[in-house]
Design a protein around this motif. Structure first.
Motif, PDB file in Angstrom:
ATOM      1  N   ILE A 249       0.771  -1.200   0.053  1.00 41.66           N
ATOM      2  CA  ILE A 249      -0.018   0.018  -0.005  1.00 41.66           C
ATOM      3  C   ILE A 249       0.912   1.257   0.001  1.00 41.66           C
ATOM      4  N   TYR A 319      -9.820  -1.858   5.148  1.00 33.04           N
ATOM      5  CA  TYR A 319      -8.592  -1.176   4.240  1.00 33.04           C
ATOM      6  C   TYR A 319      -7.315  -1.602   4.768  1.00 33.04           C
ATOM      7  N   LEU A 327      -6.657  -3.896  -2.862  1.00 31.19           N
ATOM      8  CA  LEU A 327      -5.641  -3.270  -2.183  1.00 31.19           C
ATOM      9  C   LEU A 327      -5.459  -1.818  -2.731  1.00 31.19           C
ATOM     10  N   SER A 330      -7.343   0.731  -0.767  1.00 35.07           N
ATOM     11  CA  SER A 330      -6.610   1.102   0.564  1.00 35.07           C
ATOM     12  C   SER A 330      -5.573   2.089  -0.040  1.00 35.07           C
ATOM     13  N   ALA A 331      -4.798   1.912  -0.899  1.00 32.32           N
ATOM     14  CA  ALA A 331      -3.868   2.698  -1.294  1.00 32.32           C
ATOM     15  C   ALA A 331      -4.388   4.165  -1.777  1.00 32.32           C
TER      16      ALA A 331
END
Length: 346
Positions: A249, A319, A327, A330-331
């Motif tokens: 991330i 997240y 993912l 989340s980033a």
């Protein structure tokens, strides 16, 4: 004039989504992710590639099986071969990340059941869809899984040995995917699952989409002389290292995972003195944990950079636990927090 109104409508819609996400995280500061969250989530949830001539069955799948050995704090891997006699039409994923990947690349009528964590909004990005669709089983309910008569069950390294053994005794075909963690390992698993279930083109299209969206996200980020150093601090004082999803991330958005920077490979427990010594720019904690208040009020940490600047942020657990194509969500969400002033000016 009409185009201007549409642009304003899109902007305020994005702000509304960001405020809702920020509220859920327990933050009192606005976070506007660089990419539209709902659009990104939708694109990652259903991917179809160009149809190709289907390979014949049975299939012999050659792959590298990788697991993390917590005793030695190192990876172990070996070359393996898996033979699947026919195209699986009744598939059960035994982990959230596997379910989320299959939700995107596999015709959904072939997914016959989901485990309880795939239906948990703190763990799964498709929780609402899973609850609508069902059926749902608890992770140790092997007899119930066997009763669904699957022709393939996907397990992972943390699926219990007892669960795997009972599947074997019942002669239910299963495939252990092993390690999930970094974005590279996730892309490898997507392609592997695509080969096993006969959806290679969809799997390839999802990997290509992930790579495209990573480039788009990076192009939206501000240029900096020095990367922002971010520490993910979980309950009990545990922090993730190099082999964690959090490292990927951070890498995607040009930040530094302080745990990895300090030599942690998987997860390690640290005390407040160590946290102060590492002195991160930003600290991320899971929402509903009370950790922000504890860190902000601690005298030992009063001189830490993140504490002095108020850069301690709650993030919803989903997240932080992600091990799939999501993912990228989340980033994108984290980028909206740590680059907030700069991103909002772009």
């Amino acid at each position: 004039m009409r185009n201007y109104i549409i642009i304003l409508a899109i902007y305020f819609a994005n702000c509304f989504i960001a405020v809702a996400a920020s509220s859920a995280a327990g933050n009192d500061q606005l976070s506007v992710p660089p990419l539209d969250m709902e659009r990104l989530r939708s694109e990652l949830s259903f991917v179809r590639g160009t149809a190709k001539v289907e390979r014949t069955w049975p299939r012999e799948i050659r792959y590298t099986f990788k697991v993390y050995d917590f005793k030695t704090d190192a990876f172990q891997q070996e070359a393996k071969t898996f033979v699947i006699k026919k195209k699986p039409l009744r598939i059960i994923p035994h982990a959230v990340g596997v379910a989320e990947i299959l939700w995107s690349i596999c015709p959904r009528e072939r997914l016959v059941a989901f485990n309880e964590f795939s239906a948990d909004q703190d763990s799964s990005f498709i929780a609402d869809k899973v609850r609508e669709r069902g059926p749902i089983f608890k992770s140790k309910q092997t007899e119930l899984v066997i009763g669904y008569q699957p022709d393939l069950v996907f397990t992972v390294s943390y699926s219990s040995a007892d669960f795997k053994e009972k599947l074997k005794q019942a002669k239910i075909p299963s495939f252990d995917l092993g390690y999930f963690g970094t974005i590279d390992s996730i892309k490898e698993q997507i392609l592997l699952m695509g080969d096993i279930i006969g959806e290679e083109s969809n799997a390839q299209a999802l990997v290509k989409l992930i790579e495209t969206k990573i480039r788009e996200l990076k192009n939206k980020l501000p240029l900096r002389d020095h990367p922002i150093r971010v520490l993910y601090y979980d309950e009990g004082g545990y922090v993730p290292g190099t082999s964690s999803n959090f490292s990927s991330i951070c890498k995607i958005i040009g930040a530094v995972n302080v745990g990895a920077e300090q030599g942690i490979k998987s997860w390690s427990q640290i005390d407040y003195e160590t946290l102060l010594k590492w002195n991160p720019d930003v600290i991320i904690v899971p929402s509903r944990s009370k950790l922000k208040e504890l860190l902000m009020s601690n005298r030992v940490l009063s001189h830490a950079q993140a504490i002095k600047s108020g850069s301690v942020y709650y993030i919803p657990p989903v997240y932080l636990r992600v091990n799939s194509q999501y993912l990228l969500l989340s980033a994108n969400f984290l980028a909206g927090i740590i680059y907030r002033p700069a991103v909002n000016k772009l």
